[in-house]
Design a protein around this motif. Sequence first.
Motif, PDB file in Angstrom:
ATOM      1  N   GLY A 114       0.820  -1.203   0.000  1.00 21.35           N
ATOM      2  CA  GLY A 114       0.000   0.000   0.000  1.00 21.35           C
ATOM      3  C   GLY A 114       0.857   1.257   0.000  1.00 21.35           C
ATOM      4  O   GLY A 114       2.014   1.256   0.406  1.00 21.35           O
ATOM      5  N   LEU A 115       0.265   2.355  -0.455  1.00 24.86           N
ATOM      6  CA  LEU A 115       0.965   3.635  -0.471  1.00 24.86           C
ATOM      7  C   LEU A 115       0.738   4.309   0.870  1.00 24.86           C
ATOM      8  O   LEU A 115      -0.225   5.050   1.067  1.00 24.86           O
ATOM      9  CB  LEU A 115       0.438   4.507  -1.623  1.00 24.86           C
ATOM     10  N   THR A 116       1.627   4.031   1.837  1.00 20.95           N
ATOM     11  CA  THR A 116       1.435   4.529   3.193  1.00 20.95           C
ATOM     12  C   THR A 116       2.421   5.622   3.561  1.00 20.95           C
ATOM     13  O   THR A 116       2.197   6.356   4.504  1.00 20.95           O
ATOM     14  CB  THR A 116       1.582   3.377   4.217  1.00 20.95           C
ATOM     15  N   ASN A 117       3.521   5.727   2.867  1.00 21.11           N
ATOM     16  CA  ASN A 117       4.518   6.738   3.176  1.00 21.11           C
ATOM     17  C   ASN A 117       4.791   7.553   1.912  1.00 21.11           C
ATOM     18  O   ASN A 117       5.523   7.125   1.028  1.00 21.11           O
ATOM     19  CB  ASN A 117       5.807   6.065   3.676  1.00 21.11           C
ATOM     20  N   PHE A 118       4.176   8.728   1.857  1.00 16.49           N
ATOM     21  CA  PHE A 118       4.278   9.528   0.641  1.00 16.49           C
ATOM     22  C   PHE A 118       5.682  10.083   0.434  1.00 16.49           C
ATOM     23  O   PHE A 118       6.101  10.305  -0.701  1.00 16.49           O
ATOM     24  CB  PHE A 118       3.243  10.655   0.672  1.00 16.49           C
ATOM     25  N   ALA A 119       6.415  10.316   1.529  1.00 19.30           N
ATOM     26  CA  ALA A 119       7.789  10.818   1.396  1.00 19.30           C
ATOM     27  C   ALA A 119       8.667   9.776   0.720  1.00 19.30           C
ATOM     28  O   ALA A 119       9.473  10.098  -0.162  1.00 19.30           O
ATOM     29  CB  ALA A 119       8.346  11.181   2.765  1.00 19.30           C
ATOM     30  N   GLU A 120       8.513   8.509   1.124  1.00 19.81           N
ATOM     31  CA  GLU A 120       9.291   7.434   0.505  1.00 19.81           C
ATOM     32  C   GLU A 120       8.888   7.256  -0.956  1.00 19.81           C
ATOM     33  O   GLU A 120       9.736   7.026  -1.821  1.00 19.81           O
ATOM     34  CB  GLU A 120       9.085   6.130   1.276  1.00 19.81           C
ATOM     35  N   TYR A 121       7.593   7.350  -1.231  1.00 12.79           N
ATOM     36  CA  TYR A 121       7.129   7.200  -2.602  1.00 12.79           C
ATOM     37  C   TYR A 121       7.701   8.310  -3.490  1.00 12.79           C
ATOM     38  O   TYR A 121       8.159   8.064  -4.601  1.00 12.79           O
ATOM     39  CB  TYR A 121       5.599   7.241  -2.635  1.00 12.79           C
ATOM     40  N   GLU A 122       7.701   9.534  -2.972  1.00 13.28           N
ATOM     41  CA  GLU A 122       8.247  10.653  -3.738  1.00 13.28           C
ATOM     42  C   GLU A 122       9.742  10.468  -3.979  1.00 13.28           C
ATOM     43  O   GLU A 122      10.261  10.823  -5.044  1.00 13.28           O
ATOM     44  CB  GLU A 122       7.994  11.973  -3.006  1.00 13.28           C
ATOM     45  N   ALA A 123      10.440   9.901  -2.987  1.00 13.36           N
ATOM     46  CA  ALA A 123      11.875   9.653  -3.147  1.00 13.36           C
ATOM     47  C   ALA A 123      12.123   8.666  -4.285  1.00 13.36           C
ATOM     48  O   ALA A 123      13.068   8.826  -5.071  1.00 13.36           O
ATOM     49  CB  ALA A 123      12.461   9.110  -1.841  1.00 13.36           C
ATOM     50  N   ARG A 124      11.279   7.667  -4.399  1.00 14.53           N
ATOM     51  CA  ARG A 124      11.417   6.694  -5.483  1.00 14.53           C
ATOM     52  C   ARG A 124      11.160   7.342  -6.840  1.00 14.53           C
ATOM     53  O   ARG A 124      11.879   7.084  -7.807  1.00 14.53           O
ATOM     54  CB  ARG A 124      10.440   5.538  -5.275  1.00 14.53           C
ATOM     55  N   ILE A 125      10.138   8.179  -6.904  1.00 11.12           N
ATOM     56  CA  ILE A 125       9.823   8.858  -8.160  1.00 11.12           C
ATOM     57  C   ILE A 125      10.961   9.787  -8.560  1.00 11.12           C
ATOM     58  O   ILE A 125      11.390   9.823  -9.726  1.00 11.12           O
ATOM     59  CB  ILE A 125       8.514   9.653  -8.038  1.00 11.12           C
ATOM     60  N   ASN A 126      11.478  10.551  -7.596  1.00 10.05           N
ATOM     61  CA  ASN A 126      12.590  11.466  -7.886  1.00 10.05           C
ATOM     62  C   ASN A 126      13.824  10.705  -8.346  1.00 10.05           C
ATOM     63  O   ASN A 126      14.531  11.135  -9.273  1.00 10.05           O
ATOM     64  CB  ASN A 126      12.920  12.302  -6.653  1.00 10.05           C
ATOM     65  N   TYR A 163      16.382  -0.150 -11.514  1.00 10.80           N
ATOM     66  CA  TYR A 163      16.004  -1.044 -10.420  1.00 10.80           C
ATOM     67  C   TYR A 163      16.352  -0.417  -9.069  1.00 10.80           C
ATOM     68  O   TYR A 163      15.540  -0.432  -8.138  1.00 10.80           O
ATOM     69  CB  TYR A 163      16.711  -2.396 -10.566  1.00 10.80           C
ATOM     70  N   MET A 164      17.554   0.134  -8.961  1.00 18.43           N
ATOM     71  CA  MET A 164      17.966   0.758  -7.702  1.00 18.43           C
ATOM     72  C   MET A 164      17.097   1.963  -7.370  1.00 18.43           C
ATOM     73  O   MET A 164      16.802   2.228  -6.198  1.00 18.43           O
ATOM     74  CB  MET A 164      19.445   1.147  -7.760  1.00 18.43           C
ATOM     75  N   ALA A 165      16.681   2.693  -8.394  1.00 19.69           N
ATOM     76  CA  ALA A 165      15.819   3.858  -8.174  1.00 19.69           C
ATOM     77  C   ALA A 165      14.436   3.434  -7.701  1.00 19.69           C
ATOM     78  O   ALA A 165      13.914   3.951  -6.711  1.00 19.69           O
ATOM     79  CB  ALA A 165      15.710   4.669  -9.464  1.00 19.69           C
ATOM     80  N   LEU A 166      13.850   2.467  -8.385  1.00 25.24           N
ATOM     81  CA  LEU A 166      12.487   2.049  -8.077  1.00 25.24           C
ATOM     82  C   LEU A 166      12.368   1.313  -6.753  1.00 25.24           C
ATOM     83  O   LEU A 166      11.388   1.469  -6.032  1.00 25.24           O
ATOM     84  CB  LEU A 166      11.959   1.150  -9.206  1.00 25.24           C
ATOM     85  N   HIS A 167      13.368   0.510  -6.436  1.00 25.39           N
ATOM     86  CA  HIS A 167      13.269  -0.338  -5.244  1.00 25.39           C
ATOM     87  C   HIS A 167      13.973   0.228  -4.017  1.00 25.39           C
ATOM     88  O   HIS A 167      13.626  -0.139  -2.889  1.00 25.39           O
ATOM     89  CB  HIS A 167      13.817  -1.737  -5.553  1.00 25.39           C
ATOM     90  N   TYR A 168      14.948   1.100  -4.224  1.00 22.89           N
ATOM     91  CA  TYR A 168      15.695   1.634  -3.083  1.00 22.89           C
ATOM     92  C   TYR A 168      15.699   3.158  -3.015  1.00 22.89           C
ATOM     93  O   TYR A 168      16.199   3.718  -2.040  1.00 22.89           O
ATOM     94  CB  TYR A 168      17.155   1.152  -3.135  1.00 22.89           C
ATOM     95  N   GLY A 169      15.186   3.824  -4.027  1.00 31.84           N
ATOM     96  CA  GLY A 169      15.211   5.280  -4.038  1.00 31.84           C
ATOM     97  C   GLY A 169      16.606   5.843  -4.195  1.00 31.84           C
ATOM     98  O   GLY A 169      16.882   6.966  -3.755  1.00 31.84           O
ATOM     99  N   VAL A 170      17.490   5.099  -4.838  1.00 35.80           N
ATOM    100  CA  VAL A 170      18.878   5.524  -5.029  1.00 35.80           C
ATOM    101  C   VAL A 170      18.991   6.331  -6.324  1.00 35.80           C
ATOM    102  O   VAL A 170      18.504   5.917  -7.369  1.00 35.80           O
ATOM    103  CB  VAL A 170      19.822   4.302  -5.098  1.00 35.80           C
ATOM    104  N   LYS A 171      19.655   7.484  -6.232  1.00 35.60           N
ATOM    105  CA  LYS A 171      19.905   8.290  -7.422  1.00 35.60           C
ATOM    106  C   LYS A 171      21.133   7.729  -8.133  1.00 35.60           C
ATOM    107  O   LYS A 171      22.265   7.924  -7.702  1.00 35.60           O
ATOM    108  CB  LYS A 171      20.120   9.753  -7.040  1.00 35.60           C
ATOM    109  N   ALA A 172      20.869   7.000  -9.219  1.00 37.92           N
ATOM    110  CA  ALA A 172      21.931   6.304  -9.939  1.00 37.92           C
ATOM    111  C   ALA A 172      22.032   6.823 -11.370  1.00 37.92           C
ATOM    112  O   ALA A 172      21.025   6.891 -12.081  1.00 37.92           O
ATOM    113  CB  ALA A 172      21.661   4.797  -9.945  1.00 37.92           C
ATOM    114  N   ALA A 173      23.239   7.181 -11.762  1.00 34.64           N
ATOM    115  CA  ALA A 173      23.506   7.617 -13.130  1.00 34.64           C
ATOM    116  C   ALA A 173      24.357   6.556 -13.809  1.00 34.64           C
ATOM    117  O   ALA A 173      24.911   5.669 -13.146  1.00 34.64           O
ATOM    118  CB  ALA A 173      24.236   8.953 -13.126  1.00 34.64           C
ATOM    119  N   ASN A 174      24.461   6.626 -15.129  1.00 42.41           N
ATOM    120  CA  ASN A 174      25.380   5.703 -15.788  1.00 42.41           C
ATOM    121  C   ASN A 174      26.076   6.393 -16.947  1.00 42.41           C
ATOM    122  O   ASN A 174      25.514   7.273 -17.604  1.00 42.41           O
ATOM    123  CB  ASN A 174      24.657   4.423 -16.225  1.00 42.41           C
TER     124      ASN A 174
END
Length: 271
Positions: A114-126, A163-174
């Motif tokens: 469920g979408l229970t933590n909007f801050a975490e969800y926004e971090a994943r989107i960002n 994958y790292m962005a969607l599952h961990y909210g990590v800002k990853a570049a390549n």
Amino acid sequence: MRRTVFYISDGTGITAETIGHSVLTQFEGIDFETFRLPFVDSAEKAGHAAQRIRAAQTQTGVRPIVINTIMDPSLSDVVATGGALMLDVFAPFLGPLQEELGTLRSPRVGKAHGLTNFAEYEARINATNYALSHDDGIDVRYDDAEVILVGVSRVGKTPTCLYMALHYGVKAANYPLTEEDLDKLELPARLVPFKSKLYALSIDAPRLAQVREARRPGSKYATLAQCRRELELAEKLYRRDGIPMQSTTNTSIEEIASKILSQLGIEKHMF
């Protein structure tokens, strides 16, 4: 041997499928035909699931296996009328936890995802937006990056970043190493200030040639000789500059991401 497996959940079925897949891979020599039945959140849907289970047993002559994450016991009971081997993912944990915590669980349909933590969800989107905008060297401003994957073309940099962005909210570049980078055998100047964030991906040459051939059939880019040359030069560069590296040839994206985060000391929990 062939067996039918159903991942059944009152939510997305992601948990059931992830855990079930991890368990089933331990059994070699068995061909598992799997089906995911998500959002089984009513008696009617549970009844339909039971019908599919019975139909599968009639067709194969062997009872199916159900990996179950339905929270409502009454719905699980309906599914069980299908005659499958029922494996409840949560059952081994709930009893001991209720006793330890001194309180009963409050089962709620779809709660796990469920979408229970909007801050975490926004971090994943960002983080996802960051990965997309910094994919394949599009944007080379890496000040906000937590990890920068480097490697030759088609070693798996983009899916790993996403994958790292969607599952961990990590800002990853390549950053893709070019022919010019490899000929110079020097770390590109734009990456030098961020050396501590670099992580290299590699792959076996035959597998790389296969992937490239599917993308650009008959090209020099896809030849085995070209792939070997690029990989040899790239790995020589990684060793010289002390950049951690792993092969993606026979490794799942989940394992690749976990190793990257562990080696770079990035501690984030999976959403």
